[in-house]
Write an enzyme that holds these catalytic residues in place. Structure first.
Site, PDB file in Angstrom:
ATOM      1  N   ASP A 171      35.880  -6.130 -90.547  1.00  0.00           N
ATOM      2  CA  ASP A 171      36.837  -6.951 -91.273  1.00  0.00           C
ATOM      3  C   ASP A 171      38.085  -6.101 -91.491  1.00  0.00           C
ATOM      4  OD1 ASP A 171      38.416  -8.365 -92.974  1.00  0.00           O
ATOM      5  OD2 ASP A 171      36.801  -8.929 -94.349  1.00  0.00           O
ATOM      6  N   TYR A 199      34.881  -7.019 -99.676  1.00  0.00           N
ATOM      7  CA  TYR A 199      35.249  -8.431 -99.849  1.00  0.00           C
ATOM      8  C   TYR A 199      35.631  -8.988 -98.500  1.00  0.00           C
ATOM      9  CZ  TYR A 199      37.896 -12.550-101.446  1.00  0.00           C
ATOM     10  OH  TYR A 199      38.367 -13.820-101.654  1.00  0.00           O
ATOM     11  N   LYS A 214      46.473 -10.932 -93.309  1.00  0.00           N
ATOM     12  CA  LYS A 214      47.519 -10.198 -94.030  1.00  0.00           C
ATOM     13  C   LYS A 214      48.701  -9.784 -93.125  1.00  0.00           C
ATOM     14  CE  LYS A 214      44.797  -9.413 -98.069  1.00  0.00           C
ATOM     15  NZ  LYS A 214      43.355  -9.283 -98.191  1.00  0.00           N
TER      16      LYS A 214
HETATM   17  C1  LIG Z   1      42.234 -10.342 -98.302  1.00  0.00           C
HETATM   18  C2  LIG Z   1      40.964 -10.132 -97.588  1.00  0.00           C
HETATM   19  C3  LIG Z   1      40.183 -11.197 -97.113  1.00  0.00           C
HETATM   20  C4  LIG Z   1      40.498 -12.627 -97.444  1.00  0.00           C
HETATM   21  O1  LIG Z   1      41.702 -13.057 -96.912  1.00  0.00           O
HETATM   22  P1  LIG Z   1      42.432 -14.332 -97.557  1.00  0.00           P
HETATM   23  O2  LIG Z   1      43.600 -14.569 -96.667  1.00  0.00           O
HETATM   24  O3  LIG Z   1      42.786 -13.949 -98.968  1.00  0.00           O
HETATM   25  O4  LIG Z   1      41.442 -15.441 -97.542  1.00  0.00           O
HETATM   26  C5  LIG Z   1      39.081 -10.915 -96.342  1.00  0.00           C
HETATM   27  N1  LIG Z   1      38.739  -9.638 -96.050  1.00  0.00           N
HETATM   28  C6  LIG Z   1      39.443  -8.600 -96.505  1.00  0.00           C
HETATM   29  C7  LIG Z   1      39.024  -7.211 -96.138  1.00  0.00           C
HETATM   30  C8  LIG Z   1      40.570  -8.799 -97.297  1.00  0.00           C
HETATM   31  O5  LIG Z   1      41.231  -7.747 -97.774  1.00  0.00           O
END
Ligand SMILES: *Cc1c(COP(=O)(O)O)cnc(C)c1O
Length: 433
Positions: free
Chosen positions: A240, A145, A273
């Site tokens: 990511d 994601y 995060k």
């Molecule tokens: C949480 C998450 C996102 C999205 O971040 P948001 O602040 O919720 O938009 C993107 N990539 C990864 C790997 C994530 O865990």
């Protein structure tokens, strides 16, 4: 006389004014059933719901709360910043400090730009990769994601020559026609994809340790091959690390892979995060030559009214300062292992098929004997059994993620007693399974 269930009352009231009663879908407990807990406050390793029930929190806002809730030094930094102003729409020194702090911890980047959400960071990383390479296509992996930008809401097409299908209504097929979705940890498929599309690929985006299909590591050979193929074909390797950055290790998952793959580094990193410490803050960064394609220097546009927000950056900086202290991650990893080993032993004693993995303060557990290597295997989990386990733990005051495809998080505030309570609760639930 039974007490009224405030969580249920609030959920019903919320459902009248907010779609599904929640502002992010997983919070609705749709995967596990039952009533979502409405949280009234949190401190340290605990959250309290609207009924006053206390939970040991293994979600930590899906990762950011690595110090636990309400760490006094973070609260103080945020309070101080509040008195100086909420938002200016003009640059501040604190943005430089946070950028410098991030770059020091992740030397694969020369420059970063701060944004407000991981979605925004990943979306812009794709645009920047396309702008910098002059190419349109990208690779992502099933089960990873990267936020909800249109081009990333894709599932695999019918074959490697075809591109993905949207996973959300409202995303026109034309918007995802450049997105190729591959199986995680499948080296042969990766090679085939590069052989077919290598010259047109702007980037490959991957969660190095996937935390949105529970917890699945990219194998070292897979990550090594991804790095080699990107270099050979002039595509950018984009890690990511929104979830893994400052969570699995101070230097992120890239530092974990760099120990096993000499010279390993991504071309671009997406963060979020933990760097916001619970405030809306995310970032993306790369080498100078790539980042200079961004406006106002270059032709790739990106902007944000609240980007680099002074309160969010104060929170992020205070958090980074505390997690940079020597020994922080060793202690965090030890706590996480105490939890995962305890759960594993409890399951084994009861003869329940179970496996666990963890890195730093992030973990995943599976109600199956082997660790899955890809999304399809994760989704073979018996969801009825998982939901039973989840709700029984919740009743015992332990809050795991309300879906079998989500990772878990331990914070520095979790104590031995919290972990012992968790393992004890699991013991009796496993015994009844
Ligand atoms: C949480 C998450 C996102 C999205 O971040 P948001 O602040 O919720 O938009 C993107 N990539 C990864 C790997 C994530 O865990």
């Amino acid at each position: 006389m039974t007490q009224p269930d405030r969580n249920l009352e609030l959920f019903q009231r919320a459902a009248g004014v907010i779609p599904g009663g929640v502002n992010s879908p997983v919070r609705a407990f749709k995967a596990v059933g039952g009533t979502p807990r409405f949280i009234s406050r949190a401190q340290g390793a605990y959250m309290w719901d609207a009924n006053g029930q206390r939970y040991v929190d293994y979600i930590g806002s899906w990762g950011p709360m690595i110090l636990g809730h309400g760490h006094p030094e973070v609260v103080e930094a945020v309070q101080k910043s509040l008195h100086e102003g909420f938002s200016f729409g003009a640059p501040t020194e604190r943005e430089i400090e946070l950028a410098e702090a991030i770059l020091k911890l992740m030397p694969s980047m020369d420059m970063v730009r701060l944004v407000s959400s991981g979605t925004e960071a990943a979306m812009t990383a794709i645009r920047l990769a396309r702008g910098a390479t002059g190419r349109s296509k990208l690779i992502k992996f099933e089960g990873c994601y990267h936020g909800h930008a249109d081009a990333l809401l894709v599932k695999a097409g019918s074959g490697l020559a075809t591109f993905g299908n949207p996973t959300s209504a409202g995303v026109p097929p034309e918007v995802v026609q450049h997105t190729l979705v591959l199986e995680y940890n499948n080296v042969a498929q990766l090679e085939e994809a590069f052989a077919l599309h290598g010259k047109e690929l702007a980037c490959l985006m991957i969660e190095p340790i996937a935390g949105n299909m529970n917890f699945v590591r990219a194998s070292v050979p897979f990550m090594r091959r991804a790095r080699e193929l990107c270099t050979e074909h002039g595509a950018l390797l984009v890690l990511d690390e929104v979830m893994t950055g400052f969570r699995v290790a101070l230097g992120g998952a890239q530092s974990v892979y760099a120990k096993q793959i000499p010279g390993f580094a991504p071309d671009m990193t997406v963060m979020g995060k933990v760097i916001g410490g619970g405030m809306p803050l995310a970032a993306f960064g790369a080498k100078r030559a790539v980042m200079e394609h961004l406006a106002p220097l270059g032709t790739v546009y990106q902007a944000g009214t609240l980007s680099g927000n002074p309160v969010a950056t104060a929170c992020g900086l205070a958090t980074l300062r505390l997690i940079s202290q020597p020994g922080f991650y060793d202690a965090l990893a030890a706590k996480t292992r105490a939890l995962t080993h305890g759960l594993l032993a409890a399951a084994q004693a009861a003869g329940v098929p179970f496996n666990v993995d963890s890195e730093g303060g992030m973990f995943g557990f599976f109600l199956m004997s082997d660790l899955p290597q890809n999304y399809a295997t994760v989704m073979q989990t018996d969801s009825k059994r998982f939901n039973h386990f989840f709700h029984s733990m919740l009743d015992a005051g332990v809050y795991f993620a309300p879906a079998l495809y989500e990772a878990g998080f331990v914070s520095a505030a979790h104590g031995d007693a919290d972990i012992a309570h968790t393992v004890d609760a699991a013991k009796s639930i496993f015994a009844s399974m």
